[in-house]
Design a protein around this motif. Structure first.
Motif, PDB file in Angstrom:
ATOM      1  N   SER A 222       8.234   0.986   3.021  1.00 19.96           N
ATOM      2  CA  SER A 222       9.521   1.437   2.504  1.00 19.96           C
ATOM      3  C   SER A 222       9.310   1.969   1.092  1.00 19.96           C
ATOM      4  CB  SER A 222      10.522   0.271   2.485  1.00 19.96           C
ATOM      5  OG  SER A 222      11.745   0.669   1.906  1.00 19.96           O
ATOM      6  N   LYS A 223       9.591   3.264   0.910  1.00 20.82           N
ATOM      7  CA  LYS A 223       9.467   3.873  -0.413  1.00 20.82           C
ATOM      8  C   LYS A 223      10.842   3.950  -1.061  1.00 20.82           C
ATOM      9  CE  LYS A 223       5.278   6.414   0.680  1.00 20.82           C
ATOM     10  NZ  LYS A 223       4.498   7.652   0.483  1.00 20.82           N
TER      11      LYS A 223
ATOM     12  N   GLY B 287      -6.033   1.872  -0.752  1.00 17.07           N
ATOM     13  CA  GLY B 287      -6.179   2.439  -2.091  1.00 17.07           C
ATOM     14  C   GLY B 287      -5.088   3.448  -2.393  1.00 17.07           C
ATOM     15  N   MET B 288      -4.733   4.284  -1.410  1.00 22.04           N
ATOM     16  CA  MET B 288      -3.644   5.249  -1.609  1.00 22.04           C
ATOM     17  C   MET B 288      -2.306   4.532  -1.796  1.00 22.04           C
ATOM     18  SD  MET B 288      -4.475   8.512   0.882  1.00 22.04           S
ATOM     19  CE  MET B 288      -4.450   7.548   2.392  1.00 22.04           C
ATOM     20  N   ALA B 289      -2.094   3.440  -1.060  1.00 25.94           N
ATOM     21  CA  ALA B 289      -0.843   2.693  -1.199  1.00 25.94           C
ATOM     22  C   ALA B 289      -0.719   2.096  -2.598  1.00 25.94           C
ATOM     23  CB  ALA B 289      -0.765   1.600  -0.136  1.00 25.94           C
ATOM     24  N   LEU B 290      -1.814   1.569  -3.106  1.00 32.99           N
ATOM     25  CA  LEU B 290      -1.783   0.963  -4.443  1.00 32.99           C
ATOM     26  C   LEU B 290      -1.542   1.996  -5.540  1.00 32.99           C
ATOM     27  CD1 LEU B 290      -4.761  -1.552  -4.127  1.00 32.99           C
ATOM     28  CD2 LEU B 290      -2.318  -2.113  -4.142  1.00 32.99           C
ATOM     29  N   LYS B 291      -1.980   3.231  -5.312  1.00 26.17           N
ATOM     30  CA  LYS B 291      -1.818   4.284  -6.313  1.00 26.17           C
ATOM     31  C   LYS B 291      -0.517   5.074  -6.140  1.00 26.17           C
ATOM     32  CE  LYS B 291      -6.828   5.071  -6.660  1.00 26.17           C
ATOM     33  NZ  LYS B 291      -7.913   6.039  -6.367  1.00 26.17           N
ATOM     34  N   ASP B 292       0.196   4.833  -5.054  1.00 28.01           N
ATOM     35  CA  ASP B 292       1.386   5.617  -4.730  1.00 28.01           C
ATOM     36  C   ASP B 292       2.470   5.382  -5.775  1.00 28.01           C
ATOM     37  OD1 ASP B 292       3.598   6.855  -3.585  1.00 28.01           O
ATOM     38  OD2 ASP B 292       3.052   6.243  -1.558  1.00 28.01           O
ATOM     39  N   ASP B 293       2.900   6.464  -6.443  1.00 24.51           N
ATOM     40  CA  ASP B 293       3.896   6.317  -7.500  1.00 24.51           C
ATOM     41  C   ASP B 293       5.329   6.267  -6.975  1.00 24.51           C
ATOM     42  OD1 ASP B 293       4.233   8.947  -6.784  1.00 24.51           O
ATOM     43  OD2 ASP B 293       3.679   9.791  -8.730  1.00 24.51           O
TER      44      ASP B 293
ATOM     45  N   GLY C 217       4.682  -4.603  -3.205  1.00 21.32           N
ATOM     46  CA  GLY C 217       6.039  -4.243  -3.600  1.00 21.32           C
ATOM     47  C   GLY C 217       6.706  -5.273  -4.484  1.00 21.32           C
ATOM     48  N   GLU C 218       7.593  -4.799  -5.361  1.00 22.12           N
ATOM     49  CA  GLU C 218       8.268  -5.692  -6.293  1.00 22.12           C
ATOM     50  C   GLU C 218       9.541  -6.306  -5.733  1.00 22.12           C
ATOM     51  OE1 GLU C 218      10.448  -3.952  -9.702  1.00 22.12           O
ATOM     52  OE2 GLU C 218       9.706  -1.993  -9.015  1.00 22.12           O
ATOM     53  N   TYR C 219      10.041  -5.783  -4.589  1.00 21.69           N
ATOM     54  CA  TYR C 219      11.258  -6.310  -3.982  1.00 21.69           C
ATOM     55  C   TYR C 219      10.953  -6.873  -2.599  1.00 21.69           C
ATOM     56  CZ  TYR C 219      13.611  -3.675  -7.651  1.00 21.69           C
ATOM     57  OH  TYR C 219      14.017  -3.178  -8.859  1.00 21.69           O
ATOM     58  N   LYS C 220      11.623  -7.952  -2.242  1.00 27.75           N
ATOM     59  CA  LYS C 220      11.459  -8.521  -0.914  1.00 27.75           C
ATOM     60  C   LYS C 220      11.946  -7.536   0.139  1.00 27.75           C
ATOM     61  CE  LYS C 220      12.007 -13.396  -2.199  1.00 27.75           C
ATOM     62  NZ  LYS C 220      12.789 -14.633  -1.959  1.00 27.75           N
ATOM     63  N   MET C 221      11.110  -7.320   1.126  1.00 29.69           N
ATOM     64  CA  MET C 221      11.510  -6.443   2.219  1.00 29.69           C
ATOM     65  C   MET C 221      12.419  -7.204   3.178  1.00 29.69           C
ATOM     66  SD  MET C 221       8.183  -4.098   3.149  1.00 29.69           S
ATOM     67  CE  MET C 221       9.130  -3.112   4.312  1.00 29.69           C
ATOM     68  N   GLU C 222      13.456  -6.518   3.622  1.00 34.10           N
ATOM     69  CA  GLU C 222      14.374  -7.078   4.595  1.00 34.10           C
ATOM     70  C   GLU C 222      14.197  -6.335   5.911  1.00 34.10           C
ATOM     71  OE1 GLU C 222      18.497  -7.710   2.768  1.00 34.10           O
ATOM     72  OE2 GLU C 222      17.521  -6.295   1.395  1.00 34.10           O
ATOM     73  N   LEU C 223      14.006  -7.073   6.971  1.00 34.75           N
ATOM     74  CA  LEU C 223      13.924  -6.511   8.310  1.00 34.75           C
ATOM     75  C   LEU C 223      14.901  -7.286   9.191  1.00 34.75           C
ATOM     76  CD1 LEU C 223      10.026  -6.151   8.679  1.00 34.75           C
ATOM     77  CD2 LEU C 223      11.661  -4.427   7.878  1.00 34.75           C
ATOM     78  N   PRO C 224      16.191  -6.966   9.121  1.00 31.69           N
ATOM     79  CA  PRO C 224      17.194  -7.723   9.875  1.00 31.69           C
ATOM     80  C   PRO C 224      16.871  -7.782  11.365  1.00 31.69           C
ATOM     81  CG  PRO C 224      18.261  -6.253   8.313  1.00 31.69           C
ATOM     82  CD  PRO C 224      16.807  -5.895   8.315  1.00 31.69           C
ATOM     83  N   GLU C 225      17.070  -8.953  11.948  1.00 31.49           N
ATOM     84  CA  GLU C 225      16.822  -9.214  13.372  1.00 31.49           C
ATOM     85  C   GLU C 225      15.356  -9.026  13.738  1.00 31.49           C
ATOM     86  OE1 GLU C 225      20.372  -8.088  16.002  1.00 31.49           O
ATOM     87  OE2 GLU C 225      20.489  -6.637  14.339  1.00 31.49           O
ATOM     88  N   TYR C 226      14.491  -9.241  12.779  1.00 26.59           N
ATOM     89  CA  TYR C 226      13.054  -9.134  13.000  1.00 26.59           C
ATOM     90  C   TYR C 226      12.591 -10.092  14.098  1.00 26.59           C
ATOM     91  CZ  TYR C 226       8.086 -10.094  12.065  1.00 26.59           C
ATOM     92  OH  TYR C 226       6.736 -10.299  12.190  1.00 26.59           O
TER      93      TYR C 226
END
Length: 503
Positions: free
Chosen positions: A239-240, A300-306, A468-477
C-alpha cells in the motif's frame, strides 16, 4: 445466461469515466502497474455549479469530479427532463441532420442536441454538462435560462450514427460546477504529491471515505527478514500512501474496497534462492510487465521507494502450503514472464453486479469506446450493464495476448499449483480484486507460527507487516473458504463494501 462475447472483442476499451480520469492523468497500475491509456484527457471532464450560495454546503473532494448521469436524449423520443443543480428545470431533444439524400434519405450527416435550461436558483448559475456516445465525449456550460445547442457535425463512423438513432446521446451533469470542480481538483492534486502534504491528503481521504485508521507502528518500521522463513506461495500486499502511485492507489482502493493497492508472491527455486514474482514490474523501457526478480533486488527497491510503501507478508497456512505444487507454480510463472500487465480485466474483476459496485454518483452509463461491442451485445440480447457482469474467464485472451492484473497473476499461480482444489475448474480468478484475495481463508491463522521478525505481536496484527510506519488494515482478512463460482456476483459499494455470503 447469454454466451460471452468472443475473446477477440477489445474489452480493454471499456471503462467507467472515473478510471478514464485516472488514466488521463497517467495510466495507473495495481500499485505499480496499470490501466491502458485513454484517449480522453482530464480537461474533457469539466464541472457544473458556480453559485457560491449553493456551494456553501458542498464538500469538495475527488468524489466531486465524478459526473452524474441525468438522461438519454433519443431521436423521435419524448423530451428528456431532469432537475439540475442550479437550473432546476431542464429538458433536451435531439434531431438528426439530413444527409445527402435530403429529408427522405436514410443517412444522417450529424445531429443537433437542443437543451433548454430554466428556473435558475441563483443569479450566478453556471451548469456544465458532458455529452457522450461510445465514440466521442464533449462538454459545454450554460449560464443563462435559454435554449442551447450542442452539435455533432459529422459521425466518427456509421456505428455512431446507428447508436444515436437507437439510444441517443447520454447527458451527464458535473456535481460541483466549474468553480466547485476547480476546488475539487485542488483537493485531489495533493493525493499525487510526493510530499508530507501529499501523504496527509491520502491518509485523510482514506480515513474519510473508507474508515481507515492509520495507527502509527512502533519502531522498527522495516523487518529484518530471514529468507529461511519465507516459502513459495507466500503473499505480499503493498500500500503506497504518497506520490503518483500513492494517489492512484488511494482512488483504486476507494473504488474497489481493497485496503492494499498492489500484490506480489514469493517463490523459491531448487537451490533455495528466494524470488518475487509480480505483474506490474516496470522494465527499463517503462513497460509494466510480468517479471520474476531476486528477493534482494525487490526488497531493496521497496526500502528505497519514496512513496512510503506499507508492506504486509501473508504466509500460507501449512495445510495450504502442503498442497502448493512448487514446480507447477514455477512453470506458470515462466509461461507468463514478460507478458503485459492485465489492465484489461481490472474493470471486470471489480464490476460483478448491475448497480452495486459503483461508488456514487457512478453507474454503468459511464462507459467509453464501445464501438463493435455494442453491436455484438445487442445481437446477443444483452445490455451494457449485463456485459460488465459476465464472469471474466481465466482463459480469455485480449488483442495483445495473455495478461493478468497483479492479483490475478498470483491467484492464477495458486490455481495452477493446486491451492483451490477441489474448486480449481469452477473458480475464475480474474473475478477477484485485491480485497477478495486477502479475504481468502488460505493464510496462517496461528500467530505463534508467524516468524519472530514480523512484529505481529507488537502490532497486534494477524499477519506480518514487514515495512511501513502505519499499521496495515486488511478487513475480513483470512475469513472466507474458497468455493465454486466465488466472487462472480459480489457488490462492493462504499463506504461499507458489504459482501453477501457466497456471492
Amino acid at each position: 445466461m447469454a454466451a460471452p462475447v468472443p475473446r477477440s472483442r477489445r474489452r480493454r476499451l471499456v471503462a467507467p469515466i472515473v478510471l478514464a480520469l485516472l488514466a488521463a492523468l497517467d495510466p495507473p497500475r495495481c500499485a505499480v502497474a496499470g490501466l491502458g491509456q485513454s484517449r480522453f484527457q482530464a480537461w474533457d471532464l469539466l464541472p457544473r455549479r458556480l453559485a457560491w450560495s449553493l456551494m456553501g454546503g458542498t464538500i469538495h473532494s475527488a468524489v466531486d469530479l465524478l459526473p452524474t448521469f441525468v438522461a438519454f436524449a433519443a431521436p423521435g423520443g419524448p423530451a428528456a427532463a431532469w432537475h439540475g443543480a442550479c437550473f432546476a428545470a431542464n429538458e433536451a431533444v435531439i434531431t438528426l441532420t439530413p444527409g445527402p439524400g435530403g429529408r427522405n434519405g436514410t443517412v444522417a450527416s450529424g445531429a443537433v442536441l437542443r437543451l433548454k435550461t430554466a428556473s435558475a436558483q441563483s443569479w450566478t448559475c453556471m451548469d456544465l454538462y458532458v455529452f457522450a456516445t461510445p465514440y466521442r465525449i464533449g462538454w459545454d456550460y450554460y449560464t443563462t435560462a435559454h435554449q442551447h445547442t450542442f452539435e455533432i457535425k459529422s459521425w466518427e463512423d456509421a456505428g455512431e450514427m446507428e447508436y444515436v438513432k437507437q439510444h441517443g446521446i447520454a447527458i451527464f451533469l458535473m456535481p460541483s460546477g466549474l468553480l466547485g470542480t476547480l476546488l475539487s481538483l485542488i483537493d485531489v492534486i495533493p493525493l499525487f504529491s510526493n510530499t508530507a502534504w501529499g501523504q496527509n491528503a491520502n491518509l485523510a481521504f482514506l480515513q474519510k471515505r473508507m474508515g481507515a485508521s492509520f495507527e502509527k507502528r512502533s519502531q522498527p518500521w522495516s523487518a529484518n527478514i530471514r529468507k529461511e522463513d519465507v516459502h513459495s506461495g507466500d503473499f505480499l500486499a503493498l500500500s503506497k500512501i504518497r506520490g503518483r502511485w500513492g494517489g492512484f492507489q488511494t482512488l483504486e482502493k476507494w473504488v474497489t474496497g481493497a485496503f492494499a493497492g498492489h500484490t506480489a508472491v514469493c517463490l523459491k527455486d531448487e537451490n533455495g534462492t528466494l524470488w518475487v514474482a509480480e505483474s506490474g514490474y516496470e522494465n527499463k523501457k517503462g513497460e509494466e510487465i510480468i517479471a520474476v526478480v531476486p528477493w534482494d533486488e525487490w526488497w531493496g527497491m521497496a526500502l528505497k521507494d519514496d512513496s512510503n510503501p506499507q508492506v504486509a507478508f501473508l504466509p500460507l497456512h501449512p495445510d495450504v502450503r502442503a498442497k502448493f505444487n512448487e514446480s507447477s507454480a514455477w512453470e506458470f510463472a515462466r509461461s507468463m514472464y514478460g507478458k503485459p500487465y492485465g489492465y484489461h480485466n481490472m474493470i471486470f474483476s471489480w464490476i460483478d453486479t448491475m448497480s452495486e459496485n459503483y461508488p456514487p454518483p457512478l453507474d454503468a452509463n459511464l462507459q467509453l469506446d464501445l464501438h463493435g461491442i455494442i453491436t455484438e451485445t445487442e445481437k446477443r440480447g444483452m445490455s451494457f450493464n449485463q456485459l460488465l457482469t459476465i464472469p471474466e474467464q481465466d482463459e480469455w485472451e485480449y488483442s495483445d495476448g495473455k495478461s493478468t492484473t497483479c492479483v490475478a497473476f498470483i491467484l492464477s499461480m495458486y490455481k495452477a499449483s493446486g491451492v483451490f482444489a477441489p474448486f480449481t475448474e469452477s473458480i475464475q480468478v480474474t473475478e477477484f480484486t485485491i480485497r477478495d484475495a486477502y479475504m481468502l481463508r488460505i493464510f496462517e491463522d496461528n500467530r505463534t507460527r508467524l516468524p519472530g521478525w514480523c512484529n505481529g505481536d507488537a502490532d497486534g496484527l494477524p499477519f506480518c507487516q514487514i515495512l511501513g510506519e502505519y499499521k496495515m488494515e486488511l478487513p475480513e482478512y483470512n475469513t472466507i473458504q474458497p468455493y465454486a463460482n466465488m466472487n462472480e456476483n459480489c457488490p462492493s459499494s462504499p463506504p461499507t463494501y458489504n459482501r453477501p455470503m457466497r456471492c
